[in-house]
Enzyme design. Structure first.
Site, PDB file in Angstrom:
ATOM      1  N   TYR A   1     -24.880  57.505  29.462  1.00 23.51           N
ATOM      2  CA  TYR A   1     -24.837  56.119  28.789  1.00 23.51           C
ATOM      3  C   TYR A   1     -24.120  55.356  30.043  1.00 23.51           C
ATOM      4  O   TYR A   1     -24.778  54.234  30.215  1.00 23.51           O
ATOM      5  CB  TYR A   1     -24.051  56.161  27.589  1.00 23.51           C
ATOM      6  CG  TYR A   1     -24.745  55.370  26.367  1.00 23.51           C
ATOM      7  CD1 TYR A   1     -25.602  54.163  26.665  1.00 23.51           C
ATOM      8  CD2 TYR A   1     -24.662  55.925  25.081  1.00 23.51           C
ATOM      9  CE1 TYR A   1     -26.237  53.688  25.685  1.00 23.51           C
ATOM     10  CE2 TYR A   1     -25.318  55.146  24.154  1.00 23.51           C
ATOM     11  CZ  TYR A   1     -26.103  53.878  24.600  1.00 23.51           C
ATOM     12  OH  TYR A   1     -26.591  53.167  23.334  1.00 23.51           O
TER      13      TYR A   1
ATOM     14  N   GLU B   1     -28.320  49.200  35.098  1.00 25.14           N
ATOM     15  CA  GLU B   1     -28.790  47.989  34.391  1.00 25.14           C
ATOM     16  C   GLU B   1     -28.049  46.806  34.984  1.00 25.14           C
ATOM     17  O   GLU B   1     -28.680  45.863  35.427  1.00 25.14           O
ATOM     18  CB  GLU B   1     -28.747  48.208  32.649  1.00 25.14           C
ATOM     19  CG  GLU B   1     -29.680  49.242  32.262  1.00 25.14           C
ATOM     20  CD  GLU B   1     -29.565  49.159  30.922  1.00 25.14           C
ATOM     21  OE1 GLU B   1     -29.073  48.332  30.174  1.00 25.14           O
ATOM     22  OE2 GLU B   1     -29.788  50.447  30.371  1.00 25.14           O
TER      23      GLU B   1
HETATM   24  C1  LIG Z   1     -31.862  40.162  24.268  1.00 26.69           C
HETATM   25  C2  LIG Z   1     -31.249  40.633  25.585  1.00 26.69           C
HETATM   26  C3  LIG Z   1     -29.844  41.418  25.345  1.00 26.69           C
HETATM   27  C4  LIG Z   1     -29.265  41.265  26.562  1.00 26.69           C
HETATM   28  C5  LIG Z   1     -27.939  41.912  26.472  1.00 26.69           C
HETATM   29  C6  LIG Z   1     -27.826  43.247  26.057  1.00 26.69           C
HETATM   30  C7  LIG Z   1     -26.409  43.910  25.966  1.00 26.69           C
HETATM   31  C8  LIG Z   1     -26.865  45.241  25.489  1.00 26.69           C
HETATM   32  C9  LIG Z   1     -25.508  46.149  25.596  1.00 26.69           C
HETATM   33  C10 LIG Z   1     -25.666  47.556  25.342  1.00 26.69           C
HETATM   34  C11 LIG Z   1     -26.707  48.186  26.665  1.00 26.69           C
HETATM   35  C12 LIG Z   1     -27.113  49.496  26.280  1.00 26.69           C
HETATM   36  C13 LIG Z   1     -27.913  49.718  27.334  1.00 26.69           C
HETATM   37  C14 LIG Z   1     -28.775  51.310  27.010  1.00 26.69           C
HETATM   38  C15 LIG Z   1     -28.535  52.045  28.125  1.00 26.69           C
HETATM   39  C16 LIG Z   1     -29.131  53.362  28.061  1.00 26.69           C
HETATM   40  O1  LIG Z   1     -29.785  53.756  27.078  1.00 26.69           O
HETATM   41  S1  LIG Z   1     -28.760  54.407  29.044  1.00 26.69           S
HETATM   42  C17 LIG Z   1     -29.296  55.880  28.719  1.00 26.69           C
HETATM   43  C18 LIG Z   1     -28.293  56.691  27.678  1.00 26.69           C
HETATM   44  N1  LIG Z   1     -28.464  56.291  26.364  1.00 26.69           N
HETATM   45  C19 LIG Z   1     -28.401  57.099  25.260  1.00 26.69           C
HETATM   46  O2  LIG Z   1     -27.883  58.237  25.552  1.00 26.69           O
HETATM   47  C20 LIG Z   1     -28.339  56.320  24.081  1.00 26.69           C
HETATM   48  C21 LIG Z   1     -29.616  56.586  23.356  1.00 26.69           C
HETATM   49  N2  LIG Z   1     -29.919  55.735  22.330  1.00 26.69           N
HETATM   50  C22 LIG Z   1     -29.818  56.094  21.226  1.00 26.69           C
HETATM   51  O3  LIG Z   1     -29.433  57.300  20.993  1.00 26.69           O
HETATM   52  C23 LIG Z   1     -30.208  55.325  20.084  1.00 26.69           C
HETATM   53  O4  LIG Z   1     -30.824  54.231  20.601  1.00 26.69           O
HETATM   54  C24 LIG Z   1     -29.235  54.839  19.046  1.00 26.69           C
HETATM   55  C25 LIG Z   1     -29.805  53.750  18.104  1.00 26.69           C
HETATM   56  C26 LIG Z   1     -27.843  54.443  19.594  1.00 26.69           C
HETATM   57  C27 LIG Z   1     -29.025  56.151  18.363  1.00 26.69           C
HETATM   58  O5  LIG Z   1     -28.235  56.016  17.142  1.00 26.69           O
HETATM   59  P1  LIG Z   1     -28.568  56.711  15.967  1.00 26.69           P
HETATM   60  O6  LIG Z   1     -30.299  56.541  15.381  1.00 26.69           O
HETATM   61  O7  LIG Z   1     -27.941  56.485  14.722  1.00 26.69           O
HETATM   62  O8  LIG Z   1     -28.323  58.309  16.126  1.00 26.69           O
HETATM   63  P2  LIG Z   1     -29.135  59.760  15.955  1.00 26.69           P
HETATM   64  O9  LIG Z   1     -28.240  60.575  15.440  1.00 26.69           O
HETATM   65  O10 LIG Z   1     -30.010  59.894  16.960  1.00 26.69           O
HETATM   66  O11 LIG Z   1     -29.999  59.413  14.451  1.00 26.69           O
HETATM   67  C28 LIG Z   1     -29.388  59.111  13.201  1.00 26.69           C
HETATM   68  C29 LIG Z   1     -30.355  59.927  12.054  1.00 26.69           C
HETATM   69  O12 LIG Z   1     -31.654  58.941  12.205  1.00 26.69           O
HETATM   70  C30 LIG Z   1     -32.522  60.052  12.465  1.00 26.69           C
HETATM   71  N3  LIG Z   1     -33.644  59.298  13.180  1.00 26.69           N
HETATM   72  C31 LIG Z   1     -33.366  58.266  14.045  1.00 26.69           C
HETATM   73  N4  LIG Z   1     -34.565  58.145  14.688  1.00 26.69           N
HETATM   74  C32 LIG Z   1     -35.306  58.858  14.447  1.00 26.69           C
HETATM   75  C33 LIG Z   1     -36.865  59.296  14.745  1.00 26.69           C
HETATM   76  N5  LIG Z   1     -37.459  58.499  15.769  1.00 26.69           N
HETATM   77  N6  LIG Z   1     -37.537  60.462  14.059  1.00 26.69           N
HETATM   78  C34 LIG Z   1     -36.803  61.020  13.107  1.00 26.69           C
HETATM   79  N7  LIG Z   1     -35.744  60.849  12.803  1.00 26.69           N
HETATM   80  C35 LIG Z   1     -34.853  60.000  13.382  1.00 26.69           C
HETATM   81  C36 LIG Z   1     -31.896  61.324  13.056  1.00 26.69           C
HETATM   82  O13 LIG Z   1     -32.417  62.337  13.111  1.00 26.69           O
HETATM   83  C37 LIG Z   1     -30.676  61.199  12.247  1.00 26.69           C
HETATM   84  O14 LIG Z   1     -30.942  61.855  10.852  1.00 26.69           O
HETATM   85  P3  LIG Z   1     -29.757  62.681  10.249  1.00 26.69           P
HETATM   86  O15 LIG Z   1     -29.347  63.800  10.835  1.00 26.69           O
HETATM   87  O16 LIG Z   1     -30.442  63.096   8.889  1.00 26.69           O
HETATM   88  O17 LIG Z   1     -28.744  61.565   9.949  1.00 26.69           O
END
Ligand SMILES: CCCCCCCCCCCCC/C=C/C(=O)SCCNC(=O)CCNC(=O)[C@H](O)C(C)(C)COP(=O)(O)OP(=O)(O)OC[C@H]1O[C@@H](n2cnc3c(N)ncnc32)[C@H](O)[C@@H]1OP(=O)(O)O
Length: 242
Positions: free
Chosen positions: A164, A171
């Site tokens: 991350y 970026e």
């Molecule tokens: C408009 C202009 C804006 C400009 C300004 C922007 C500023 C922004 C600042 C921030 C910048 C961020 C830049 C990002 C950079 C990168 O990505 S670098 C690479 C490294 N990144 C990462 O490692 C993070 C990757 N991202 C994520 O993981 C997600 O996007 C997340 C939203 C942060 C993840 O969160 P979340 O979904 O809550 O976590 P999980 O544990 O994975 O999931 C929760 C539960 O939901 C289920 N689920 C989610 N998605 C799916 C799916 N596609 N299919 C099936 N199930 C899904 C998941 O299984 C979990 O379920 P439970 O276990 O039952 O709770």
């Protein structure tokens, strides 16, 4: 109200059947979606490796994968819809910020400004995103299929600790590299006077975008740290609603 003798009302039964059909449909769609996205990011990984092995340089790498990257990263907008309709338990805001910032990086920075496409920082965020997404989508796929290998679970909730910040560094350095070109060309900007009487400066918009990482990134990072504690260590986390 109509009553059956065994399991409550007929309406309750109908509602349960509807919920089951909905969740079976949702699971089928999510499985298809996650397999497609894993495949897409694997194709990107292989294309990048093949390019580098054949050409021995990063110059031209972005151009060679641009179409595939734009397609799969833009398609990820569907994930905001998944949260909005409640088929995944994730915040619309957290997912929205993550997906929109990526789309912004792809379309409005890297794709729009040719001069920065060969920067090392572009390769940095591309490699980081690719590793992250292959891990993340394969985690969701195996999880839905109830056959999740521990190393994928481990990778999903540990690699981000390093990836991350690296992705964010890539970026931010890319936006920084874009600034002089944006200032010189005046792209996406509107200067006064014009018939709408509106002024917009993309250069300052980019500076604001860079500054917005300061409050937004820690929130995404701490969200992932909480998810890590919940999934790997079984902690019960009470998250605030959107
Ligand atoms: C408009 C202009 C804006 C400009 C300004 C922007 C500023 C922004 C600042 C921030 C910048 C961020 C830049 C990002 C950079 C990168 O990505 S670098 C690479 C490294 N990144 C990462 O490692 C993070 C990757 N991202 C994520 O993981 C997600 O996007 C997340 C939203 C942060 C993840 O969160 P979340 O979904 O809550 O976590 P999980 O544990 O994975 O999931 C929760 C539960 O939901 C289920 N689920 C989610 N998605 C799916 C799916 N596609 N299919 C099936 N199930 C899904 C998941 O299984 C979990 O379920 P439970 O276990 O039952 O709770």
């Amino acid at each position: 109200m109509a009553y059956s003798e065994e399991d409550g009302t007929v309406e309750e039964k109908e509602n349960n059947n509807k919920k089951k059909t909905k969740s079976a449909l949702a699971t089928a769609w999510l499985t298809f979606y996650n397999i497609a996205m894993t495949a897409g990011w694997l194709v990107l990984a292989m294309a990048m490796m093949r390019f580098y092995i054949q050409k021995g340089t990063r110059k031209g790498l972005y151009r060679s994968i641009a179409r595939t990257l734009k397609f799969f990263q833009t398609f990820a907008l569907v994930e905001v819809g998944h949260c909005a309709i409640g088929i995944v338990r994730t915040s619309v805001i957290v997912t929205g910020v993550q997906v929109c910032s990526r789309i912004f990086m792809v379309w409005f920075i890297t794709n729009s400004i040719r001069q920065i496409q060969n920067e090392e920082s572009v390769i940095l965020f591309l490699v980081v995103w690719t590793i992250t997404e292959i891990t993340r989508y394969s985690y969701y796929t195996f999880n839905l299929l109830h056959h999740l290998p521990y190393f994928i679970k481990w990778a999903r909730y540990n690699l981000f600790i390093v990836l991350y910040p690296l992705g964010v560094a890539g970026e931010l350095l890319t936006i920084y590299a874009a600034l002089p070109f944006v200032r010189r060309s005046g792209m996406y900007s509107m200067r006064l006077p014009n018939k709408y009487n509106v002024s917009f400066d993309y250069y300052y918009c980019l500076i604001i975008a860079m500054l917005s990482y300061i409050p937004l990134f820690p929130q995404l990072y701490f969200h992932m740290l909480r998810q890590r504690r919940r999934v790997l260590h079984g902690e019960v986390i009470v998250e605030k609603d959107d």
